[in-house]
Design a protein around this motif. Structure first.
Motif, PDB file in Angstrom:
ATOM      1  N   PHE A  40       6.834  -7.254  -3.484  1.00  0.00           N
ATOM      2  CA  PHE A  40       6.805  -7.042  -2.041  1.00  0.00           C
ATOM      3  C   PHE A  40       5.353  -6.904  -1.654  1.00  0.00           C
ATOM      4  O   PHE A  40       4.619  -6.096  -2.232  1.00  0.00           O
ATOM      5  CB  PHE A  40       7.575  -5.770  -1.661  1.00  0.00           C
ATOM      6  CG  PHE A  40       7.501  -5.463  -0.198  1.00  0.00           C
ATOM      7  CD1 PHE A  40       8.300  -6.150   0.699  1.00  0.00           C
ATOM      8  CD2 PHE A  40       6.620  -4.509   0.279  1.00  0.00           C
ATOM      9  CE1 PHE A  40       8.229  -5.878   2.066  1.00  0.00           C
ATOM     10  CE2 PHE A  40       6.545  -4.238   1.636  1.00  0.00           C
ATOM     11  CZ  PHE A  40       7.353  -4.920   2.531  1.00  0.00           C
ATOM     12  N   GLY A  41       4.905  -7.711  -0.710  1.00  0.00           N
ATOM     13  CA  GLY A  41       3.508  -7.680  -0.329  1.00  0.00           C
ATOM     14  C   GLY A  41       3.296  -7.683   1.164  1.00  0.00           C
ATOM     15  O   GLY A  41       4.149  -8.140   1.930  1.00  0.00           O
ATOM     16  N   LEU A  42       2.174  -7.141   1.546  1.00  0.00           N
ATOM     17  CA  LEU A  42       1.738  -7.142   2.937  1.00  0.00           C
ATOM     18  C   LEU A  42       0.324  -7.706   2.987  1.00  0.00           C
ATOM     19  O   LEU A  42      -0.520  -7.331   2.169  1.00  0.00           O
ATOM     20  CB  LEU A  42       1.731  -5.730   3.519  1.00  0.00           C
ATOM     21  CG  LEU A  42       3.074  -5.006   3.607  1.00  0.00           C
ATOM     22  CD1 LEU A  42       2.858  -3.546   3.986  1.00  0.00           C
ATOM     23  CD2 LEU A  42       3.969  -5.707   4.615  1.00  0.00           C
ATOM     24  N   THR A  49       0.351  -5.543  -2.827  1.00  0.00           N
ATOM     25  CA  THR A  49       1.564  -6.078  -3.433  1.00  0.00           C
ATOM     26  C   THR A  49       2.075  -5.106  -4.487  1.00  0.00           C
ATOM     27  O   THR A  49       1.312  -4.701  -5.374  1.00  0.00           O
ATOM     28  CB  THR A  49       1.308  -7.442  -4.106  1.00  0.00           C
ATOM     29  OG1 THR A  49       0.762  -8.349  -3.151  1.00  0.00           O
ATOM     30  CG2 THR A  49       2.575  -8.024  -4.696  1.00  0.00           C
ATOM     31  N   ALA A  50       3.336  -4.734  -4.374  1.00  0.00           N
ATOM     32  CA  ALA A  50       4.012  -3.960  -5.420  1.00  0.00           C
ATOM     33  C   ALA A  50       4.879  -4.940  -6.202  1.00  0.00           C
ATOM     34  O   ALA A  50       5.478  -5.841  -5.616  1.00  0.00           O
ATOM     35  CB  ALA A  50       4.863  -2.868  -4.795  1.00  0.00           C
ATOM     36  N   TYR A  51       4.937  -4.776  -7.513  1.00  0.00           N
ATOM     37  CA  TYR A  51       5.707  -5.710  -8.324  1.00  0.00           C
ATOM     38  C   TYR A  51       6.460  -4.991  -9.437  1.00  0.00           C
ATOM     39  O   TYR A  51       6.107  -3.887  -9.854  1.00  0.00           O
ATOM     40  CB  TYR A  51       4.814  -6.799  -8.921  1.00  0.00           C
ATOM     41  CG  TYR A  51       3.773  -6.263  -9.877  1.00  0.00           C
ATOM     42  CD1 TYR A  51       4.052  -6.137 -11.230  1.00  0.00           C
ATOM     43  CD2 TYR A  51       2.521  -5.871  -9.419  1.00  0.00           C
ATOM     44  CE1 TYR A  51       3.101  -5.646 -12.104  1.00  0.00           C
ATOM     45  CE2 TYR A  51       1.573  -5.371 -10.285  1.00  0.00           C
ATOM     46  CZ  TYR A  51       1.869  -5.260 -11.624  1.00  0.00           C
ATOM     47  OH  TYR A  51       0.929  -4.755 -12.486  1.00  0.00           O
ATOM     48  N   ARG A  52       7.488  -5.644  -9.894  1.00  0.00           N
ATOM     49  CA  ARG A  52       8.284  -5.190 -11.044  1.00  0.00           C
ATOM     50  C   ARG A  52       8.856  -6.433 -11.708  1.00  0.00           C
ATOM     51  O   ARG A  52       9.452  -7.282 -11.049  1.00  0.00           O
ATOM     52  CB  ARG A  52       9.410  -4.271 -10.600  1.00  0.00           C
ATOM     53  CG  ARG A  52      10.296  -3.796 -11.744  1.00  0.00           C
ATOM     54  CD  ARG A  52      11.461  -2.950 -11.218  1.00  0.00           C
ATOM     55  NE  ARG A  52      12.380  -2.613 -12.271  1.00  0.00           N
ATOM     56  CZ  ARG A  52      12.361  -1.492 -12.978  1.00  0.00           C
ATOM     57  NH1 ARG A  52      11.425  -0.596 -12.725  1.00  0.00           N
ATOM     58  NH2 ARG A  52      13.250  -1.268 -13.928  1.00  0.00           N
ATOM     59  N   ASN A  53       8.658  -6.543 -13.012  1.00  0.00           N
ATOM     60  CA  ASN A  53       9.212  -7.630 -13.810  1.00  0.00           C
ATOM     61  C   ASN A  53      10.133  -7.029 -14.856  1.00  0.00           C
ATOM     62  O   ASN A  53       9.789  -6.018 -15.476  1.00  0.00           O
ATOM     63  CB  ASN A  53       8.119  -8.432 -14.512  1.00  0.00           C
ATOM     64  CG  ASN A  53       7.184  -9.082 -13.528  1.00  0.00           C
ATOM     65  OD1 ASN A  53       7.606  -9.584 -12.505  1.00  0.00           O
ATOM     66  ND2 ASN A  53       5.895  -9.081 -13.837  1.00  0.00           N
ATOM     67  N   VAL A  63       9.388  -3.816 -19.185  1.00  0.00           N
ATOM     68  CA  VAL A  63       9.300  -3.699 -17.727  1.00  0.00           C
ATOM     69  C   VAL A  63       7.849  -3.435 -17.330  1.00  0.00           C
ATOM     70  O   VAL A  63       7.376  -2.309 -17.416  1.00  0.00           O
ATOM     71  CB  VAL A  63      10.224  -2.589 -17.173  1.00  0.00           C
ATOM     72  CG1 VAL A  63      10.023  -2.419 -15.672  1.00  0.00           C
ATOM     73  CG2 VAL A  63      11.679  -2.893 -17.484  1.00  0.00           C
ATOM     74  N   PRO A  64       7.119  -4.471 -16.926  1.00  0.00           N
ATOM     75  CA  PRO A  64       5.815  -4.272 -16.297  1.00  0.00           C
ATOM     76  C   PRO A  64       6.014  -4.045 -14.798  1.00  0.00           C
ATOM     77  O   PRO A  64       6.784  -4.763 -14.155  1.00  0.00           O
ATOM     78  CB  PRO A  64       5.063  -5.582 -16.543  1.00  0.00           C
ATOM     79  CG  PRO A  64       5.886  -6.339 -17.542  1.00  0.00           C
ATOM     80  CD  PRO A  64       7.288  -5.853 -17.353  1.00  0.00           C
ATOM     81  N   LYS A  65       5.333  -3.040 -14.262  1.00  0.00           N
ATOM     82  CA  LYS A  65       5.407  -2.779 -12.825  1.00  0.00           C
ATOM     83  C   LYS A  65       4.065  -2.227 -12.374  1.00  0.00           C
ATOM     84  O   LYS A  65       3.307  -1.683 -13.173  1.00  0.00           O
ATOM     85  CB  LYS A  65       6.542  -1.817 -12.494  1.00  0.00           C
ATOM     86  CG  LYS A  65       6.450  -0.480 -13.202  1.00  0.00           C
ATOM     87  CD  LYS A  65       7.674   0.360 -12.932  1.00  0.00           C
ATOM     88  CE  LYS A  65       7.620   1.649 -13.738  1.00  0.00           C
ATOM     89  NZ  LYS A  65       8.795   2.474 -13.505  1.00  0.00           N
ATOM     90  N   GLY A  66       3.800  -2.392 -11.088  1.00  0.00           N
ATOM     91  CA  GLY A  66       2.528  -1.883 -10.624  1.00  0.00           C
ATOM     92  C   GLY A  66       2.232  -2.230  -9.182  1.00  0.00           C
ATOM     93  O   GLY A  66       3.107  -2.648  -8.418  1.00  0.00           O
ATOM     94  N   LEU A  67       0.962  -2.083  -8.851  1.00  0.00           N
ATOM     95  CA  LEU A  67       0.467  -2.273  -7.496  1.00  0.00           C
ATOM     96  C   LEU A  67      -0.853  -3.022  -7.567  1.00  0.00           C
ATOM     97  O   LEU A  67      -1.712  -2.699  -8.393  1.00  0.00           O
ATOM     98  CB  LEU A  67       0.254  -0.911  -6.824  1.00  0.00           C
ATOM     99  CG  LEU A  67      -0.326  -0.893  -5.427  1.00  0.00           C
ATOM    100  CD1 LEU A  67       0.660  -1.497  -4.435  1.00  0.00           C
ATOM    101  CD2 LEU A  67      -0.679   0.528  -5.029  1.00  0.00           C
ATOM    102  N   GLU A  68      -0.989  -4.030  -6.705  1.00  0.00           N
ATOM    103  CA  GLU A  68      -2.248  -4.766  -6.606  1.00  0.00           C
ATOM    104  C   GLU A  68      -2.784  -4.628  -5.185  1.00  0.00           C
ATOM    105  O   GLU A  68      -2.035  -4.820  -4.218  1.00  0.00           O
ATOM    106  CB  GLU A  68      -2.026  -6.247  -6.933  1.00  0.00           C
ATOM    107  CG  GLU A  68      -1.583  -6.492  -8.345  1.00  0.00           C
ATOM    108  CD  GLU A  68      -1.259  -7.942  -8.635  1.00  0.00           C
ATOM    109  OE1 GLU A  68      -0.995  -8.712  -7.684  1.00  0.00           O
ATOM    110  OE2 GLU A  68      -1.247  -8.319  -9.816  1.00  0.00           O
ATOM    111  N   LEU A  69      -4.055  -4.302  -5.074  1.00  0.00           N
ATOM    112  CA  LEU A  69      -4.732  -4.203  -3.784  1.00  0.00           C
ATOM    113  C   LEU A  69      -5.912  -5.166  -3.796  1.00  0.00           C
ATOM    114  O   LEU A  69      -6.615  -5.286  -4.808  1.00  0.00           O
ATOM    115  CB  LEU A  69      -5.235  -2.781  -3.543  1.00  0.00           C
ATOM    116  CG  LEU A  69      -4.194  -1.677  -3.609  1.00  0.00           C
ATOM    117  CD1 LEU A  69      -4.858  -0.310  -3.567  1.00  0.00           C
ATOM    118  CD2 LEU A  69      -3.184  -1.824  -2.486  1.00  0.00           C
TER     119      LEU A  69
END
Length: 168
Positions: A25-27, A40-44, A69-75
């Protein structure tokens, strides 16, 4: 088999293809032509993830780990305060864990190797005259585990790289 440096990575004919379901999910927000910010928040969710496990100091095996499960936040952002100056930055927060491994349950809950929790980048580009430019950049990579058991003795320490450059 593949040899990289002093480590031999052993082939495994029984490997299965990885399967991944990804969510993000990204803005994005743009300041006209002056710049932007993105989050962007992500989860695989991966099954049969192909992973290297340590056999001993000089040998690693490729295996399928049941679930990761990789998950995280990208700015990310970029801004041009002046026509001759461009600034950019990015940051990644990552949490990548093994959630299922029937062949070695001791790895459940462990972080993936060589995946830093924190990573960041800053850069400034200044155009002095048409055709001449200088830049400064910084890249930071946080601590990451060097083995599948996540021991502190085999942790790659964080580091920062500084770059300066120019062209004319």
């Amino acid at each position: 088999n593949t040899i990289r440096g002093t480590v031999t990575y052993w082939a495994n004919p029984d490997l299965k293809a990885e399967k991944v379901t990804s969510y993000d999910f990204g803005l994005d927000y743009y300041f006209g032509n002056a710049g932007y910010v993105k989050a962007t928040a992500y989860r695989n969710e991966a099954s049969d993830f192909i992973y290297s496990v340590v056999r001993n100091a000089t040998n690693q095996d490729k295996i399928n780990v049941g679930g990761v499960v990789p998950k995280g936040l990208e700015l990310e952002g970029s801004y041009r305060p002046l026509p001759s100056l461009a600034l950019s930055a990015s940051y990644t927060l990552n949490n990548s864990k093994i959630v299922k491994n029937e062949s070695n349950t001791a790895l459940i809950g462990k972080q993936l190797t060589n995946v830093p929790r924190h990573r960041g980048y800053l850069r400034a580009d200044w155009t002095i005259t048409p055709g001449s430019q200088v830049f400064a950049a910084m890249t930071h990579v946080g601590n990451r585990f060097g083995d599948d058991t996540n021991t502190e003795a085999n942790t790659y320490k964080q580091y920062t790289i500084y770059d300066l450059g120019g062209s004319y």
